[in-house]
Design a protein around this motif. Structure first.
Motif, PDB file in Angstrom:
ATOM      1  N   LYS A  38       0.816  -1.218   0.000  1.00  0.00           N
ATOM      2  CA  LYS A  38       0.000   0.000   0.000  1.00  0.00           C
ATOM      3  C   LYS A  38       0.849   1.268   0.000  1.00  0.00           C
ATOM      4  O   LYS A  38       0.451   2.296   0.536  1.00  0.00           O
ATOM      5  CB  LYS A  38      -0.980   0.000   1.174  1.00  0.00           C
ATOM      6  CG  LYS A  38      -1.940  -1.168   1.148  1.00  0.00           C
ATOM      7  CD  LYS A  38      -2.926  -1.104   2.282  1.00  0.00           C
ATOM      8  CE  LYS A  38      -3.853  -2.311   2.215  1.00  0.00           C
ATOM      9  NZ  LYS A  38      -4.842  -2.298   3.276  1.00  0.00           N
ATOM     10  N   SER A  40       3.758   3.922  -2.271  1.00  0.00           N
ATOM     11  CA  SER A  40       4.328   4.335  -3.548  1.00  0.00           C
ATOM     12  C   SER A  40       5.730   3.734  -3.670  1.00  0.00           C
ATOM     13  O   SER A  40       6.296   3.244  -2.677  1.00  0.00           O
ATOM     14  CB  SER A  40       4.419   5.860  -3.619  1.00  0.00           C
ATOM     15  OG  SER A  40       5.386   6.324  -2.688  1.00  0.00           O
ATOM     16  N   MET A  41       6.301   3.788  -4.864  1.00  0.00           N
ATOM     17  CA  MET A  41       7.652   3.239  -5.065  1.00  0.00           C
ATOM     18  C   MET A  41       8.671   3.968  -4.185  1.00  0.00           C
ATOM     19  O   MET A  41       9.562   3.333  -3.629  1.00  0.00           O
ATOM     20  CB  MET A  41       8.057   3.338  -6.538  1.00  0.00           C
ATOM     21  CG  MET A  41       7.371   2.308  -7.380  1.00  0.00           C
ATOM     22  SD  MET A  41       7.747   2.280  -9.153  1.00  0.00           S
ATOM     23  CE  MET A  41       9.147   3.259  -9.395  1.00  0.00           C
ATOM     24  N   ARG A  43       8.224   5.571  -1.248  1.00  0.00           N
ATOM     25  CA  ARG A  43       8.077   5.193   0.166  1.00  0.00           C
ATOM     26  C   ARG A  43       8.476   3.744   0.405  1.00  0.00           C
ATOM     27  O   ARG A  43       9.032   3.406   1.452  1.00  0.00           O
ATOM     28  CB  ARG A  43       6.647   5.442   0.632  1.00  0.00           C
ATOM     29  CG  ARG A  43       6.346   6.941   0.729  1.00  0.00           C
ATOM     30  CD  ARG A  43       5.006   7.237   1.315  1.00  0.00           C
ATOM     31  NE  ARG A  43       4.944   6.789   2.695  1.00  0.00           N
ATOM     32  CZ  ARG A  43       3.802   6.491   3.326  1.00  0.00           C
ATOM     33  NH1 ARG A  43       2.652   6.610   2.700  1.00  0.00           N
ATOM     34  NH2 ARG A  43       3.816   6.089   4.564  1.00  0.00           N
ATOM     35  N   ASP A  58      10.412  -2.246  -6.905  1.00  0.00           N
ATOM     36  CA  ASP A  58       9.108  -1.987  -6.316  1.00  0.00           C
ATOM     37  C   ASP A  58       8.076  -1.663  -7.385  1.00  0.00           C
ATOM     38  O   ASP A  58       8.393  -1.032  -8.390  1.00  0.00           O
ATOM     39  CB  ASP A  58       9.191  -0.806  -5.337  1.00  0.00           C
ATOM     40  CG  ASP A  58      10.278  -1.006  -4.301  1.00  0.00           C
ATOM     41  OD1 ASP A  58      10.261  -2.053  -3.646  1.00  0.00           O
ATOM     42  OD2 ASP A  58      11.139  -0.122  -4.155  1.00  0.00           O
ATOM     43  N   SER A  60       4.423   0.258  -7.453  1.00  0.00           N
ATOM     44  CA  SER A  60       3.572   1.115  -6.623  1.00  0.00           C
ATOM     45  C   SER A  60       2.185   0.542  -6.413  1.00  0.00           C
ATOM     46  O   SER A  60       1.654  -0.151  -7.280  1.00  0.00           O
ATOM     47  CB  SER A  60       3.417   2.498  -7.266  1.00  0.00           C
ATOM     48  OG  SER A  60       4.568   3.256  -7.125  1.00  0.00           O
ATOM     49  N   ASN A  62      -1.860   0.944  -6.157  1.00  0.00           N
ATOM     50  CA  ASN A  62      -2.857   1.697  -6.909  1.00  0.00           C
ATOM     51  C   ASN A  62      -3.821   2.287  -5.886  1.00  0.00           C
ATOM     52  O   ASN A  62      -4.757   1.613  -5.465  1.00  0.00           O
ATOM     53  CB  ASN A  62      -3.570   0.775  -7.898  1.00  0.00           C
ATOM     54  CG  ASN A  62      -4.527   1.522  -8.794  1.00  0.00           C
ATOM     55  OD1 ASN A  62      -4.625   2.733  -8.734  1.00  0.00           O
ATOM     56  ND2 ASN A  62      -5.242   0.784  -9.612  1.00  0.00           N
ATOM     57  N   GLY A  67       0.527  -3.048  -4.318  1.00  0.00           N
ATOM     58  CA  GLY A  67       1.904  -2.663  -4.035  1.00  0.00           C
ATOM     59  C   GLY A  67       2.745  -3.901  -3.800  1.00  0.00           C
ATOM     60  O   GLY A  67       2.397  -4.761  -2.990  1.00  0.00           O
ATOM     61  N   THR A  85       1.147  -4.992 -11.898  1.00  0.00           N
ATOM     62  CA  THR A  85       0.624  -4.694 -10.557  1.00  0.00           C
ATOM     63  C   THR A  85       0.358  -5.965  -9.767  1.00  0.00           C
ATOM     64  O   THR A  85       0.093  -5.907  -8.568  1.00  0.00           O
ATOM     65  CB  THR A  85      -0.680  -3.873 -10.640  1.00  0.00           C
ATOM     66  OG1 THR A  85      -1.608  -4.571 -11.469  1.00  0.00           O
ATOM     67  CG2 THR A  85      -0.423  -2.496 -11.195  1.00  0.00           C
TER      68      THR A  85
END
Length: 111
Positions: A38, A40-41, A43, A58, A60, A62, A67, A85
């Motif tokens: 959960k 972003s790339m 984080r 990674d 990301s 959605n 994730g 994904t």
């Protein structure tokens, strides 16, 4: 070679990262696949480094869904073949071996 796969159900909080680090200390995997991060790339890359993995790839999330993160140690060589994904497909080569093998990690709706 040790591999750990874990549905973390979100790594947005520091407490979750600390729990993950404690689990990883017990197992000490060479490859770690995290799903449903959960994040972003950006984080996720930060969380991965906090867990001691400088190498990784990674995908990301959605929004607040999905994730993926694949992390590996410096003594492992990983080449990305494909990703979406829902999956990450790689070829793995251990430093001390000439053997290559394929690893496909995936996550999807169970329905």
């Amino acid at each position: 070679m040790k591999i750990r796969s874990w549905n973390v159900r979100g790594l947005g909080k520091l407490r979750a990262i600390h729990r993950l680090k404690n689990k990883l200390r017990e197992v000490r995997p060479n490859i770690l696949f995290l799903l449903e991060t959960k994040l972003s790339m950006v984080r996720m890359a930060d969380a991965r480094r906090k867990c001691g993995f400088s190498c990784g790839f990674d995908v990301s999330a959605n929004g607040s869904c999905g994730g993926l993160s694949l992390a590996w140690t410096n003594d492992t060589s990983v080449s990305i073949l494909s990703f979406s994904t829902f999956h990450i497909d790689v070829v793995v080569k251990e430093k001390d071996s000439s053997c290559k093998w394929r690893l496909t990690d995936f996550y999807g709706n169970p329905v």
